[in-house]
Scaffold this motif. Structure first.
Motif, mmCIF file in Angstrom:
data_model
loop_
_atom_site.group_PDB
_atom_site.id
_atom_site.type_symbol
_atom_site.label_atom_id
_atom_site.label_comp_id
_atom_site.label_asym_id
_atom_site.label_seq_id
_atom_site.Cartn_x
_atom_site.Cartn_y
_atom_site.Cartn_z
ATOM 1 N N SER A 1 -4.791 4.860 5.786
ATOM 2 C CA SER A 1 -4.253 3.777 4.970
ATOM 3 C C SER A 1 -4.115 2.487 5.775
ATOM 4 C CB SER A 1 -2.885 4.176 4.384
ATOM 5 O OG SER A 1 -2.517 3.305 3.345
ATOM 6 N N GLY A 2 -5.063 2.279 6.683
ATOM 7 C CA GLY A 2 -5.009 1.086 7.533
ATOM 8 C C GLY A 2 -5.904 -0.035 7.083
ATOM 9 N N GLY B 1 -3.822 -2.345 5.409
ATOM 10 C CA GLY B 1 -3.175 -1.336 4.590
ATOM 11 C C GLY B 1 -1.691 -1.211 4.882
ATOM 12 N N ASP B 2 -1.055 -0.337 4.117
ATOM 13 C CA ASP B 2 0.400 -0.189 4.273
ATOM 14 C C ASP B 2 0.771 0.916 5.256
ATOM 15 O OD1 ASP B 2 -0.165 2.154 2.910
ATOM 16 O OD2 ASP B 2 1.423 1.917 1.420
ATOM 17 N N ARG C 1 -2.131 -1.166 -1.273
ATOM 18 C CA ARG C 1 -1.911 0.100 -0.577
ATOM 19 C C ARG C 1 -2.905 0.282 0.560
ATOM 20 N NH1 ARG C 1 -3.456 5.880 -1.352
ATOM 21 N NH2 ARG C 1 -1.693 7.163 -0.656
ATOM 22 N N ASN C 2 -4.189 0.400 0.222
ATOM 23 C CA ASN C 2 -5.213 0.633 1.243
ATOM 24 C C ASN C 2 -6.539 0.054 0.765
ATOM 25 O OD1 ASN C 2 -6.642 1.577 3.466
ATOM 26 N ND2 ASN C 2 -6.908 3.627 2.621
ATOM 27 N N HIS D 1 -7.506 2.240 -2.507
ATOM 28 C CA HIS D 1 -7.086 3.606 -2.766
ATOM 29 C C HIS D 1 -5.717 3.621 -3.441
ATOM 30 C CE1 HIS D 1 -9.739 5.749 0.462
ATOM 31 N NE2 HIS D 1 -10.375 4.739 -0.118
ATOM 32 N N GLY D 2 -5.629 4.370 -4.529
ATOM 33 C CA GLY D 2 -4.331 4.664 -5.102
ATOM 34 C C GLY D 2 -3.810 5.967 -4.512
ATOM 35 N N PRO D 3 -2.695 6.491 -5.050
ATOM 36 C CA PRO D 3 -2.233 7.815 -4.597
ATOM 37 C C PRO D 3 -3.076 8.884 -5.295
ATOM 38 C CG PRO D 3 -0.692 6.895 -6.193
ATOM 39 C CD PRO D 3 -1.782 5.876 -6.010
#
Length: 583
Positions: free
Chosen positions: A254-255, A272-273, A310-311, A328-330
């Motif tokens: 997630s970078g 990302g987060d 998010r990412n 990207h979502g979860p």
């Protein structure tokens, strides 16, 4: 006075011999006409037989064969094996291969070569960039390689200093036992993207750098003067941006770290987060996490351009100057976003997905699955596809030009996205079979993909097949499989986008044995062993009687049609000589 009848005037007073000659000439004309009609009829019948023979053998009409004979012969020669998948991730073969692929609007030819077949390089991650006719490859730990189009070979880029990422200091401080980072595919310390800035004659790279003073990691953007003729640096790396520091183990996937540039002195990077949801750093304007950053290269100044991410693993500019990102979502809710200055996409307050292990999203401030109150995505994928890089197609083919192509990791596919008036009209999934990390397009119409298996995949239009104008998986060996079969079935590998199982080697494999999800009724027939001509005929005659509950659609086929179909499937299952590898 004598009256002459006009109807008989021509014969009145004519000698008997001339009347006989006229009758004889009339009979000859009738005979010649009859012969011509018979010849035409025989010719037409023969023509139909010849047309059918050519169609059965080559899969095209005589007109198509006359128009493009070499293309037809090349298509016929390669047979169904050209539609098989060569996936070195699974079979460990050398990644020199040729594959053909059907899409909705275009037939494609796919070739590939793998960097790790030539050099010991870390897998997973990295990026590519096109400079002239050279593909520059950045591996996960910052190694630089080149591949000269169209035929290579791979070679290290020795004229560029290594990234100043303080790798050794990181290894010295990294918690846990010593590790070879080349083998640690899930380690978060990595090089993320590389891009060429043509108006400034610089390379820009985004990578993780160990901050010895803080004892933590930052994601950094650096530039270096670069000569495209010699492919060497003419100066040193200079940092133009550094993110907030984060601790080792914060979240490798997630970078983000993707770069985009539109030749106006402004460079954009996605951050990302790092899976930091509490506190909500993506919504904190004072944090660099969960942001897209605009860097003014002239003064090395930067600002937060958009937030609530998010990412974002893909970032690109279109010809019209729009900045697009994939994110990207979860679990569910992967996004395609139009990025504008000051926009807030709301993560983690809103998402179109949920937790991985529940139907909830505890960090949300709205109803689960709602994106209200924040900038909405142009499009979202549910279930998740794990999108990576995105590009706009401009030189591939008029049927695709102007569309977007989204690479994916989890889905191992390309997604072609058709936009119309600012909205997504449709998407098409194109199965590749590898985790695609990055992609670029050449000016001569080649798509170059970079995979997590260190493979370069080259995608071009299959001009032979397009010239013939016919979908050719129906051509199998020396036979043509009935179109009614191919309304659902296909040849080549079975993948998640297929509606029915493959017919490849059907007589060589057990019933219900490939990757397709068969009905319990047909799976129960596996005890019968491989398909035989007799079993196939029984199945096609009455699918429900053969396997009550099968998903096979019954057709009203005559026994002659069934015999013909089975005969062709038998022929298609016979082994043919292997195709030559592309080296």
């Amino acid at each position: 006075m004598m009256t002459i009848d006009p109807k008989t005037a021509g014969s009145v007073g004519a000698p008997p011999g001339s009347r006989v000659r006229r009758r004889s000439a009339s009979r000859k004309r009738i005979l010649v006409l009859s012969c011509l009609l018979a010849t035409f009829g025989i010719g037409a019948a023969f023509g139909k037989i010849a047309d059918r023979a050519i169609y059965d053998h080559l899969g095209v009409s005589p007109t198509a064969f006359i128009k493009s004979p070499l293309a037809v012969l090349r298509m016929h020669q390669r047979g169904w094996e050209s539609f098989s998948t060569a996936n070195p991730v699974r079979d460990q073969q050398t990644a020199g291969f040729r594959q053909n692929l059907e899409t909705n609007l275009l037939p494609l030819t796919i070739t590939g070569k793998r960097l790790s077949d030539s050099y010991a390089v870390p897998k997973m991650g990295g990026a590519i960039r096109l400079v002239g006719n050279t593909v520059i490859i950045l591996d996960r730990l910052g190694g630089l390689y080149r591949y000269n189009l169209p035929n290579g070979p791979f070679a290290p880029m020795r004229g560029i200093p290594g990234l100043p990422n303080n790798l050794q200091a990181f290894l010295n401080h990294r918690p846990g036992p010593p590790v070879n980072l080349a083998d640690a595919t899930n380690d978060e310390f990595r090089a993320r993207d590389i891009i060429y800035l043509p108006d400034r004659r610089e390379l820009a790279a985004c990578y993780d750098k160990f901050d010895e003073a803080a004892g933590k990691i930052r994601t950094v953007v650096s530039v270096i003067p670069f000569d495209i003729k010699s492919l060497t640096a003419t100066g040193s790396w200079r940092d133009v941006f550094a993110s907030d520091e984060f601790s080792y183990g914060a979240g490798i996937s997630s970078g983000a770290g993707m770069l985009a540039y539109r030749q106006d002195g402004k460079l954009y990077v996605s951050i990302g987060d790092h899976y930091i949801v509490e506190p909500k750093v993506s919504e904190d304007p004072n944090s660099t996490f969960g942001k897209i950053i605009e860097i003014d290269l002239a003064g090395s100044r930067w600002r937060v351009y958009s937030m609530g991410h998010r990412n974002p693993e893909g970032l690109t500019f279109t010809k019209t100057g729009e900045l697009l990102a994939t994110e990207h979502g979860p679990r569910g809710g992967d996004e395609l976003n139009l990025i504008t200055a000051g926009s807030d996409f709301g993560w983690p307050n809103v998402t179109l997905g949920t937790n991985y292990d529940s139907y909830e999203w505890p960090a949300g401030t709205t109803v689960v699955g709602s994106h209200s109150g924040y900038q909405a995505p142009l499009f979202a994928w549910t279930p998740s596809i794990a999108p990576s890089q995105i590009i706009e197609v401009n030189h591939f083919d008029p049927r695709w030009n102007g569309d977007l192509l989204v690479a994916t990791l989890k889905a191992s596919s390309l997604y072609r996205v058709r936009m119309e008036q600012g909205h997504v009209l449709y998407t098409e999934r194109i199965w590749i079979g590898d985790r695609i990390r990055d992609l670029v397009e050449t000016d001569d119409g080649t798509l170059v993909l970079w995979t997590d298996d260190t493979k370069l995949i080259f995608v071009t239009v299959d001009k032979d097949q397009l010239q013939i104008g016919r979908r050719t998986p129906t051509v199998v060996g020396n036979t043509i499989v009935d179109h009614s079969c191919l309304a659902c079935h296909h040849f080549g590998p079975t993948n998640p986008t297929d509606f029915a199982p493959s017919l490849s080697n059907l007589l060589s494999r057990p019933i219900a044995s490939d990757a397709f999800t068969y009905s319990p009724a047909l799976r129960a027939k596996q005890k019968l062993g491989p398909w035989t001509p007799a079993l196939l005929k029984e199945f096609l005659s009455d699918p429900f009687k053969f396997a009550s509950g099968t998903m096979m659609v019954p057709f009203a086929l005559s026994q002659e049609e069934i015999n013909q179909i089975v005969g062709r499937l038998v022929e298609a299952s016979r082994p043919t000589p292997p195709t030559a590898s592309v080296r």
